[in-house]
Design a protein around this motif. Sequence first.
Motif, short mmCIF file in Angstrom:
data_model
loop_
_atom_site.label_atom_id
_atom_site.label_comp_id
_atom_site.label_asym_id
_atom_site.label_seq_id
_atom_site.Cartn_x
_atom_site.Cartn_y
_atom_site.Cartn_z
N VAL A 167 0.65 -1.23 0.18
CA VAL A 167 0.59 -0.13 -0.37
C VAL A 167 0.64 1.56 0.06
N GLU A 168 1.83 0.88 1.06
CA GLU A 168 2.60 2.72 0.44
C GLU A 168 3.17 3.28 -0.81
N ARG A 195 -3.71 -0.82 -3.82
CA ARG A 195 -4.79 -1.11 -3.45
C ARG A 195 -4.91 -2.40 -3.06
N ARG A 247 -9.48 2.50 7.70
CA ARG A 247 -9.39 4.31 6.52
C ARG A 247 -8.74 3.73 4.69
N GLU A 307 -6.97 4.20 2.56
CA GLU A 307 -5.91 3.47 2.06
C GLU A 307 -6.11 2.47 2.01
#
Length: 289
Positions: free
Chosen positions: A117-118, A122, A176, A178
């Motif tokens: 994700v960083e 997704r 969250r 993200e």
Amino acid sequence: MPAGERRLLALHSAGRCLALDAPERLVAWWPRIGRHLPDAVLRPLPPDASPTAVRLPEGLDEGDTRRWLGAQLHQVHLERDTLCVHAVGVRPPDEERAVLLLGGHGAGKSLVALGLVEAGWRVLAGDVALLNVAEGRISAVGGTAAFVVRRAPVRRWFPGLGLDEAGPATLDLGDRPELTTQRPMRPVPLTHAVLVDVDGDPAGEAGVIRRLDAHTAATVWLRASGHLLDRVTENAAGPALCEVEGHAAHRRRLGLVRLLANAVPTHAGWGAPQGIAARVATGVWHERP
């Protein structure tokens, strides 16, 4: 509502529907239960519908109700050649493909997913992914919304998330932005799978990935695809969940598992979560040990 009151409900999951004769309390529990079932939506059964409803046993607590429903969905999807796989599903930015992160509880699937994700990936499935399996075509079609992590490892590996030291040992980060799961609008081809083993060995900081042989891969897929059946043993309210899948259904699942093992490159990945994630994100795959 009286304790014994029941109602007819429709449990929808990725285009399939299971008619339920359920205790009224299921509706109150649903906001918590539904996040842990793959692409699950609960609605009243239309008055003009006439399917045979499966009776949810009385006497189950909230946790066992979720496990019982999961076993029923396992069977519903298996009948259509779809497997409910214990995995975090992820998707790279701007690409029509999916990668599954496999492993038992605590192996580090969510940690590797956080590393991806960083890098802009997704989440497609937080804990259980739905895989359509057909000859020559394996695709991800959705999964669970909950993204459950263990607080201490996340604080260690991802301090930037800002989790407080105090609080429950496990928590759901699926709200969250993200980490909110993105259900695919159409099936997404599954290109790789990684059996994750996060450890703190400094030698593994860069991450190591090795291709599994077909026999080992099939064993990994078999275990992962039976996840929704192994959550509770025989109890007074009904049979063991493993009995939901009869002999014929089990043989059907074995056939799908063999297809998966032969069609999808399956790897073992170990080391630090960021290291494994970096190798997945850059496509660094080693074909053989």
